[in-house]
Motif scaffolding. Structure first.
Motif, PDB file in Angstrom:
ATOM      1  N   LYS A  45      29.848 -31.668  -1.746  1.00 28.14           N
ATOM      2  CA  LYS A  45      29.064 -30.810  -0.863  1.00 28.14           C
ATOM      3  C   LYS A  45      29.963 -29.997   0.063  1.00 28.14           C
ATOM      4  CE  LYS A  45      25.227 -33.969  -0.949  1.00 28.14           C
ATOM      5  NZ  LYS A  45      24.540 -35.029  -0.268  1.00 28.14           N
ATOM      6  N   SER A  46      29.416 -28.904   0.570  1.00 26.78           N
ATOM      7  CA  SER A  46      30.063 -28.099   1.598  1.00 26.78           C
ATOM      8  C   SER A  46      29.238 -28.207   2.861  1.00 26.78           C
ATOM      9  CB  SER A  46      30.138 -26.623   1.187  1.00 26.78           C
ATOM     10  OG  SER A  46      30.884 -26.474   0.021  1.00 26.78           O
ATOM     11  N   LYS A  54      32.735 -19.378  16.333  1.00 28.48           N
ATOM     12  CA  LYS A  54      33.425 -19.696  15.088  1.00 28.48           C
ATOM     13  C   LYS A  54      32.515 -20.455  14.123  1.00 28.48           C
ATOM     14  CE  LYS A  54      37.887 -20.009  17.326  1.00 28.48           C
ATOM     15  NZ  LYS A  54      39.058 -20.833  17.566  1.00 28.48           N
ATOM     16  N   CYS A  55      32.893 -20.388  12.859  1.00 27.46           N
ATOM     17  CA  CYS A  55      32.214 -21.153  11.825  1.00 27.46           C
ATOM     18  C   CYS A  55      33.276 -21.720  10.886  1.00 27.46           C
ATOM     19  CB  CYS A  55      31.250 -20.270  11.042  1.00 27.46           C
ATOM     20  SG  CYS A  55      30.390 -21.180   9.733  1.00 27.46           S
ATOM     21  N   PHE A  56      33.100 -22.965  10.511  1.00 27.34           N
ATOM     22  CA  PHE A  56      34.031 -23.624   9.599  1.00 27.34           C
ATOM     23  C   PHE A  56      33.281 -24.121   8.382  1.00 27.34           C
ATOM     24  CE2 PHE A  56      35.799 -24.070  13.833  1.00 27.34           C
ATOM     25  CZ  PHE A  56      37.106 -23.649  13.640  1.00 27.34           C
ATOM     26  N   CYS A  57      33.922 -24.015   7.226  1.00 25.83           N
ATOM     27  CA  CYS A  57      33.398 -24.588   5.994  1.00 25.83           C
ATOM     28  C   CYS A  57      34.239 -25.828   5.705  1.00 25.83           C
ATOM     29  CB  CYS A  57      33.498 -23.601   4.841  1.00 25.83           C
ATOM     30  SG  CYS A  57      32.944 -24.309   3.271  1.00 25.83           S
ATOM     31  N   TRP A  63      39.315 -27.772   4.966  1.00 24.53           N
ATOM     32  CA  TRP A  63      38.391 -26.915   5.692  1.00 24.53           C
ATOM     33  C   TRP A  63      39.016 -25.539   5.885  1.00 24.53           C
ATOM     34  CZ3 TRP A  63      40.166 -24.991  10.322  1.00 24.53           C
ATOM     35  CH2 TRP A  63      41.224 -25.672  10.918  1.00 24.53           C
ATOM     36  N   THR A  64      38.146 -24.546   6.042  1.00 21.08           N
ATOM     37  CA  THR A  64      38.587 -23.180   6.308  1.00 21.08           C
ATOM     38  C   THR A  64      37.706 -22.577   7.389  1.00 21.08           C
ATOM     39  OG1 THR A  64      37.140 -22.322   4.561  1.00 21.08           O
ATOM     40  CG2 THR A  64      39.449 -22.744   3.959  1.00 21.08           C
ATOM     41  N   GLU A  65      38.263 -21.669   8.136  1.00 23.56           N
ATOM     42  CA  GLU A  65      37.456 -20.918   9.093  1.00 23.56           C
ATOM     43  C   GLU A  65      36.805 -19.771   8.334  1.00 23.56           C
ATOM     44  OE1 GLU A  65      37.722 -18.640  13.412  1.00 23.56           O
ATOM     45  OE2 GLU A  65      39.374 -19.918  12.769  1.00 23.56           O
ATOM     46  N   GLU A  66      35.511 -19.613   8.497  1.00 23.13           N
ATOM     47  CA  GLU A  66      34.752 -18.584   7.799  1.00 23.13           C
ATOM     48  C   GLU A  66      34.629 -17.357   8.697  1.00 23.13           C
ATOM     49  OE1 GLU A  66      33.287 -18.700   4.548  1.00 23.13           O
ATOM     50  OE2 GLU A  66      34.679 -20.388   4.448  1.00 23.13           O
ATOM     51  N   GLU A  67      35.529 -16.412   8.511  1.00 23.24           N
ATOM     52  CA  GLU A  67      35.546 -15.206   9.343  1.00 23.24           C
ATOM     53  C   GLU A  67      34.242 -14.415   9.239  1.00 23.24           C
ATOM     54  OE1 GLU A  67      38.003 -14.418  11.449  1.00 23.24           O
ATOM     55  OE2 GLU A  67      39.241 -16.124  10.854  1.00 23.24           O
ATOM     56  N   THR A  78      18.806 -16.826  15.470  1.00 28.05           N
ATOM     57  CA  THR A  78      19.357 -15.707  14.711  1.00 28.05           C
ATOM     58  C   THR A  78      20.553 -16.142  13.869  1.00 28.05           C
ATOM     59  OG1 THR A  78      20.581 -15.071  16.705  1.00 28.05           O
ATOM     60  CG2 THR A  78      18.521 -13.912  16.257  1.00 28.05           C
ATOM     61  N   ARG A  79      21.313 -17.092  14.353  1.00 29.78           N
ATOM     62  CA  ARG A  79      22.448 -17.604  13.570  1.00 29.78           C
ATOM     63  C   ARG A  79      21.969 -18.247  12.277  1.00 29.78           C
ATOM     64  NH1 ARG A  79      27.345 -20.375  17.026  1.00 29.78           N
ATOM     65  NH2 ARG A  79      28.766 -18.741  16.403  1.00 29.78           N
ATOM     66  N   LEU A  80      20.833 -18.896  12.331  1.00 29.97           N
ATOM     67  CA  LEU A  80      20.264 -19.549  11.158  1.00 29.97           C
ATOM     68  C   LEU A  80      20.048 -18.538  10.032  1.00 29.97           C
ATOM     69  CD1 LEU A  80      19.141 -22.356  10.317  1.00 29.97           C
ATOM     70  CD2 LEU A  80      16.942 -21.604  11.178  1.00 29.97           C
ATOM     71  N   LEU A  81      19.540 -17.352  10.381  1.00 29.07           N
ATOM     72  CA  LEU A  81      19.302 -16.323   9.373  1.00 29.07           C
ATOM     73  C   LEU A  81      20.605 -15.682   8.906  1.00 29.07           C
ATOM     74  CD1 LEU A  81      16.462 -15.680   8.267  1.00 29.07           C
ATOM     75  CD2 LEU A  81      16.379 -16.802  10.447  1.00 29.07           C
ATOM     76  N   LEU A  82      21.611 -15.617   9.767  1.00 24.50           N
ATOM     77  CA  LEU A  82      22.938 -15.147   9.351  1.00 24.50           C
ATOM     78  C   LEU A  82      23.480 -16.074   8.267  1.00 24.50           C
ATOM     79  CD1 LEU A  82      25.528 -13.364   9.736  1.00 24.50           C
ATOM     80  CD2 LEU A  82      26.221 -15.043  11.469  1.00 24.50           C
ATOM     81  N   HIS A  83      23.330 -17.366   8.464  1.00 23.65           N
ATOM     82  CA  HIS A  83      23.795 -18.343   7.477  1.00 23.65           C
ATOM     83  C   HIS A  83      22.954 -18.279   6.198  1.00 23.65           C
ATOM     84  CE1 HIS A  83      26.959 -20.578   9.599  1.00 23.65           C
ATOM     85  NE2 HIS A  83      26.314 -20.149  10.680  1.00 23.65           N
ATOM     86  N   ALA A  84      21.667 -18.048   6.334  1.00 23.78           N
ATOM     87  CA  ALA A  84      20.809 -17.922   5.149  1.00 23.78           C
ATOM     88  C   ALA A  84      21.233 -16.706   4.322  1.00 23.78           C
ATOM     89  CB  ALA A  84      19.342 -17.805   5.564  1.00 23.78           C
ATOM     90  N   SER A  85      21.517 -15.613   4.989  1.00 21.19           N
ATOM     91  CA  SER A  85      21.975 -14.412   4.296  1.00 21.19           C
ATOM     92  C   SER A  85      23.294 -14.675   3.573  1.00 21.19           C
ATOM     93  CB  SER A  85      22.124 -13.263   5.295  1.00 21.19           C
ATOM     94  OG  SER A  85      22.631 -12.120   4.650  1.00 21.19           O
TER      95      SER A  85
END
Length: 175
Positions: A45-46, A54-57, A63-67, A78-85
């Motif tokens: 899983k991821s 910041k966001c990390f995967c 792990w990586t930082e997700e720019e 609103t962040r939730l929809l950014l991640h959904a997109s």
């Protein structure tokens, strides 16, 4: 304000009311997840985690930082929809949003046609859970109505808009 492994929190609700303490706790949790022994628990899983801007995967192999998911948005709505997109662009066919917040439902309706994946939303409690097919609802009522509802929600008091300004006959929503 300093957290270490084994720290006992007596009043969690009180602690989470303080933004600085909440940030410290989130940083501690993310740092713990980044440890190799904890990453191994992810298996195939991821796990995407966000804090501050910041966001990390996190994956079992590191792990990586997700720019692309870095953002100044403070609201989880609103962040939730950014991640959904982002998940949709990665090819996921179905996305389940888990939230009891009406604002998330309304924002999701407005974003449904822009997100290629099929959107669902789960809300409720452990004993009374309901699922909504966001994509079907948005398709049924049409994009014009979805955007109108989003505008009315912002105008009437959603919690992601912090100011309303009237500028020469136009309504400007300031976040």
């Amino acid at each position: 304000k300093n957290l270490a492994q084994g720290h006992i929190v007596n009043e969690l609700r009180k602690m989470l009311r303080n933004p600085e303490t909440k940030t410290t706790l989130t940083t501690f949790i993310v740092d713990q997840w980044k440890l190799e022994k904890n990453l191994q628990m992810l298996g195939m899983k991821s796990l995407y985690v966000t804090y501050l801007n910041k966001c990390f995967c996190l994956k079992s192999n590191g792990w990586t930082e997700e720019e692309g998911l870095a953002t100044e948005q403070e609201e989880a709505d609103t962040r939730l929809l950014l991640h959904a997109s982002h998940a949709s662009q990665d090819g996921l066919q179905n996305i389940l949003l888990v939230s009891d917040d009406t604002d998330v439902f309304i924002i999701a309706l407005a974003m449904a046609e822009k997100i290629r994946s099929h959107l669902y939303m789960r809300a409720g409690t452990q004993h009374r859970t309901r699922y909504s097919d966001i994509t079907a609802i948005a398709s049924s009522i049409g994009s014009d109505l979805c955007y109108a509802v989003l505008g009315m929600d912002a105008f009437t008091g959603c919690d992601v808009v912090s100011a309303l300004l009237l500028d020469e006959g136009s309504l400007v929503l300031c976040a």
